[in-house]
Design an enzyme around this catalytic site. Sequence first.
Site, PDB file in Angstrom:
ATOM      1  N   ASP A  78       5.160  14.055  -6.597  1.00 25.52           N
ATOM      2  CA  ASP A  78       3.470  14.963  -6.928  1.00 25.52           C
ATOM      3  C   ASP A  78       3.931  15.914  -7.841  1.00 25.52           C
ATOM      4  O   ASP A  78       4.553  15.855  -8.968  1.00 25.52           O
ATOM      5  CB  ASP A  78       3.707  15.353  -5.727  1.00 25.52           C
ATOM      6  CG  ASP A  78       5.171  17.143  -5.997  1.00 25.52           C
ATOM      7  OD1 ASP A  78       5.703  16.279  -6.055  1.00 25.52           O
ATOM      8  OD2 ASP A  78       4.610  18.372  -5.296  1.00 25.52           O
ATOM      9  N   GLU A 140       7.734  18.304  -3.810  1.00 29.45           N
ATOM     10  CA  GLU A 140       8.542  19.318  -4.468  1.00 29.45           C
ATOM     11  C   GLU A 140       7.706  20.022  -4.692  1.00 29.45           C
ATOM     12  O   GLU A 140       8.239  21.031  -5.104  1.00 29.45           O
ATOM     13  CB  GLU A 140       8.855  18.453  -5.481  1.00 29.45           C
ATOM     14  CG  GLU A 140      10.861  18.684  -6.104  1.00 29.45           C
ATOM     15  CD  GLU A 140       9.951  20.077  -7.613  1.00 29.45           C
ATOM     16  OE1 GLU A 140      11.397  20.136  -7.936  1.00 29.45           O
ATOM     17  OE2 GLU A 140       8.852  20.004  -7.754  1.00 29.45           O
TER      18      GLU A 140
END
Length: 427
Positions: A78, A140
């Site tokens: 991400d 994250e």
Amino acid sequence: MNKETFLTALKGLMAIESVAMVDADEAHPYGTGPAKALAYVLDLCKELGIPAVNLDGKTAWAEIGSGDEIVGILGHLDVVPVGEGWSHDPKGEVCGDRLYGRGAADDKGPTLAALFAMKDLLDSGVSLKRRVRLIFGQCEETGGWEDMEYYAAHEPLPVYGFTPDADFPAIYGEKGILNYELSLPLEKSGLLSAEGGDAENMVPGWARAAVPTPDGPKAYAAQGHPAHASTPEKGVNAISKLMDALAADGVESPLVDFYQQHIGFDLTGERMGCGFSDEQSGGLTLNAGLLRTVGDRVVLTLDIRSPVTVESGRVRAAIEAACAPYGISVACTEDMKSIYMDKNGRVITAMLEVYREVTGDLSEPTVIGGGTYARAMPGIVAFGPMQPGRECTEHQKDEYILLEDLFQAEEIYRRTIEKLANLEEIE
């Protein structure tokens, strides 16, 4: 490693806009973007001949080697939002000696560097006494880390390893990460609306507000320079500039008064009463990352990186004391504890040996304000990809990594993986 194959694969991954939690649903627990990125790397693993497992769409892993113990590599797919003002393609563009794009340095580039390092080891036929498992995270940047929690609940934990999501030569400590939402009723704020910033862990590059006047609403806007919230000194905070403009124009607002008195352009927390520091990790940093009008309230989000020996309660007490006279409520939305490890331990020593062999650089390991997956599991440290002295552009417009550094990171990871997998037993 075939560099062209690596770059082609990486640009394909960077072309997927994988901001987490934008449109999450049952089928896509972190959103469609991260789900597409995960599917992409699983297909890539198949092409590379590396066995991989999808854990219910929550996370996945790829593995080489054999043995009862696991060396873990924790990467994330991400990214933070692209934001505005790019002069290069945020979906991936090679220009000169640089690879530009969101995720080039944080963390798609380093994650694939680790994957291709595993591919090189697999093709070489080298013997590995431990399994090496690259675990793919998908959330994250949002700070929740439900992906790593899911992995830990369903799979064996690594005995040690690294996350390729920070700096070389190695990171042996990370400050505590604290997020606070400061809010007050919109009708009491002196503002009609206010917004700014793209993510709480970024220095905001834009901000705007509207205030009432006898002649109708008056609009204000400010531009800043984004940077990672762990290094706010590298950016220019647009929310601070907005508040400064409102104050200079005589706008009557308890939020503006509070901001000018207790934040302003101070990045240390001193004006808030929480300017703590310690010998191990240095001083606290404070970043006003987000400004939003949420329903009938105005919400200001602070991102604080706290020294490793400072209890979070001391920080909260100082913030609450500063906010109380203005009628501002305080809510803690993140309290991520610091980590601090022995920089002379076997694992970090092994990493340093490889790094120094490849680069000739004798820099010492450090402590950072950033938060990485090193906090997600015991025995994990942050390791690369940024070389000492390089410009850090993570979370900024025109994020990039030098091609030379990216390819060298792959070599460092390949040698490190082999060394960690074959380390003698650690007490």
